[in-house]
Motif scaffolding. Sequence first.
Motif, PDB file in Angstrom:
ATOM      1  N   ALA A 126      29.335  49.733  87.112  1.00 55.57           N
ATOM      2  CA  ALA A 126      30.263  49.918  88.391  1.00 55.57           C
ATOM      3  C   ALA A 126      30.832  50.061  86.755  1.00 55.57           C
ATOM      4  O   ALA A 126      32.292  50.318  86.935  1.00 55.57           O
ATOM      5  CB  ALA A 126      30.222  48.371  88.406  1.00 55.57           C
ATOM      6  N   GLN A 127      30.976  48.710  85.575  1.00 58.35           N
ATOM      7  CA  GLN A 127      31.473  48.870  85.238  1.00 58.35           C
ATOM      8  C   GLN A 127      32.166  50.255  83.023  1.00 58.35           C
ATOM      9  O   GLN A 127      33.020  50.215  83.539  1.00 58.35           O
ATOM     10  CB  GLN A 127      31.403  46.901  84.107  1.00 58.35           C
ATOM     11  N   TRP A 131      30.776  50.147  97.774  1.00 54.74           N
ATOM     12  CA  TRP A 131      31.456  48.539  97.842  1.00 54.74           C
ATOM     13  C   TRP A 131      32.036  48.455  98.610  1.00 54.74           C
ATOM     14  O   TRP A 131      32.342  49.147 100.096  1.00 54.74           O
ATOM     15  CB  TRP A 131      31.755  48.837  95.990  1.00 54.74           C
ATOM     16  N   GLN A 143      38.495  58.934  91.375  1.00 54.57           N
ATOM     17  CA  GLN A 143      37.596  58.330  92.247  1.00 54.57           C
ATOM     18  C   GLN A 143      36.960  59.127  93.191  1.00 54.57           C
ATOM     19  O   GLN A 143      35.685  58.311  92.930  1.00 54.57           O
ATOM     20  CB  GLN A 143      39.279  57.895  93.437  1.00 54.57           C
ATOM     21  N   SER A 150      34.124  52.657  85.806  1.00 49.45           N
ATOM     22  CA  SER A 150      35.587  52.403  86.203  1.00 49.45           C
ATOM     23  C   SER A 150      35.769  52.413  84.376  1.00 49.45           C
ATOM     24  O   SER A 150      37.154  52.324  84.551  1.00 49.45           O
ATOM     25  CB  SER A 150      35.387  51.392  85.998  1.00 49.45           C
ATOM     26  N   LYS A 184      31.127  55.724  99.341  1.00 50.54           N
ATOM     27  CA  LYS A 184      31.688  54.853  98.860  1.00 50.54           C
ATOM     28  C   LYS A 184      30.147  53.515  98.681  1.00 50.54           C
ATOM     29  O   LYS A 184      29.452  54.002 100.006  1.00 50.54           O
ATOM     30  CB  LYS A 184      32.416  53.990  98.981  1.00 50.54           C
ATOM     31  N   TYR A 186      34.060  58.504  90.239  1.00 49.14           N
ATOM     32  CA  TYR A 186      33.135  57.064  90.042  1.00 49.14           C
ATOM     33  C   TYR A 186      32.215  56.806  91.256  1.00 49.14           C
ATOM     34  O   TYR A 186      31.216  56.966  91.207  1.00 49.14           O
ATOM     35  CB  TYR A 186      34.138  56.512  90.319  1.00 49.14           C
ATOM     36  N   ARG A 240      38.506  48.151  99.042  1.00 48.48           N
ATOM     37  CA  ARG A 240      39.457  49.049  98.060  1.00 48.48           C
ATOM     38  C   ARG A 240      38.908  49.456  96.842  1.00 48.48           C
ATOM     39  O   ARG A 240      37.838  49.255  96.765  1.00 48.48           O
ATOM     40  CB  ARG A 240      40.645  48.290  97.514  1.00 48.48           C
ATOM     41  N   HIS A 241      39.084  50.772  96.380  1.00 48.29           N
ATOM     42  CA  HIS A 241      38.008  51.947  95.526  1.00 48.29           C
ATOM     43  C   HIS A 241      38.445  50.885  94.842  1.00 48.29           C
ATOM     44  O   HIS A 241      39.746  50.351  94.547  1.00 48.29           O
ATOM     45  CB  HIS A 241      39.178  53.621  95.396  1.00 48.29           C
ATOM     46  N   PRO A 242      37.695  51.103  93.698  1.00 42.72           N
ATOM     47  CA  PRO A 242      38.241  50.242  92.104  1.00 42.72           C
ATOM     48  C   PRO A 242      39.222  50.272  90.980  1.00 42.72           C
ATOM     49  O   PRO A 242      39.396  49.686  90.753  1.00 42.72           O
ATOM     50  CB  PRO A 242      36.305  50.004  91.666  1.00 42.72           C
ATOM     51  N   ARG A 272      38.991  55.243  83.578  1.00 44.44           N
ATOM     52  CA  ARG A 272      40.286  54.589  83.398  1.00 44.44           C
ATOM     53  C   ARG A 272      40.467  55.493  81.779  1.00 44.44           C
ATOM     54  O   ARG A 272      41.833  55.448  81.979  1.00 44.44           O
ATOM     55  CB  ARG A 272      40.303  53.036  83.165  1.00 44.44           C
TER      56      ARG A 272
END
Length: 370
Positions: free
Chosen positions: A89-90, A358, A305, A93, A356, A308, A361-363, A97
């Motif tokens: 996840a880290q 999670w 998005q 993301s 998704k 991800y 909200r989407h990260p 970005r």
Amino acid sequence: MNLHFEELTGTDGARIGIASLDAEKSLNALSLPMINALSDKLNAWANDPQIVCVLLRGNGSKAFCAGGEVRSLVEACRAHPGEVPPLAAQFFSAEYRLDYSLHTYPKPLICWGHGYVLGGGMGLLQGASTRIVTPSSRLAMPEITIGLYPDVGASWFLARLPGKLGLFLGLTGAHINGRDALDLDLADRFLLDEQQPQLIEGLLQLNWQEQTAMQLNSLLKALQQEALEQMPEAQWLPRRPQIDELLDVSDVACAWKAISLHRDSSDPLIARAAKTMTEGSPLTAHLVWEQISRARHMSLAEVFQMEYTLSLNCCRHPEFSEGVRARLIDKDQKPHWHWPDINNVPDAVVEAHFHKVWEGRHPLADLTQY
């Protein structure tokens, strides 16, 4: 940190920021600390009025960047079977970005894509405002070999290639050279590998106070004129009619069959591409077909998005870990795919990759629509 940053001052007092990937032994593969450090520095330079231009490059003669550092990701996946490991996840993301910030960077951003430019390296190159390739450049999205899928914005740039070429490159992981990159709008300039010092010197000589775009274009154009004699022959645009015909099919199973029939083709490029695909992950092929279809009508932010979501789901399924094991860890080159037959990959499994994993909200929801 495997990164090196420097600032050079030009004749008019303006400064050029140079970011160098410096992990030569791993072909400048991107780790999470590298991604975070590069993001922080690029953001700082974007907000520094003295920095007028940024050059992104990789040290070593073999590669600009041969992708992401996936071994640690797979170790995390094995430690969290069936789940999304926190590292994944880290990592994704931060990487997406960074890639998105390159596409939307407010200053001239030049990327020097020499040697291998694979996977995550393509994510960096494609975001730059000036994408440079050289005689040594070998660009590809080879994720089918490791059971992942072409990410880092590939849904965006593969979907926008002529005809079926994007689909073909995604399914086969085929390499393209510098001429191909120009032909397919995956690069802007062709320079010689040894011209990088000339480029930097030229940037330092520019007057960044006026007509910047015109001056930069003139510099790049002049350097390219010196390099054109070493331009390689086009490989893929001349083969577009054949590839368009080959992939004029209704579904991914038909596409797989059509390409696989060319493993023994007299055309070595097509034969190599077919061999790579048929030894790759059938699940990946399904994801490629679907992601390119969906991305045609998406914004760049929506693409990242979607990717991800896909990436986290790939970490929950066995193909990614098995592909990395076979190709990069044990190196036996014999992945045991969970779904070895393209016809037996369940539709529900493919569809689940786009849902998704999670809460809330989407990260990456804060990426603006571009």
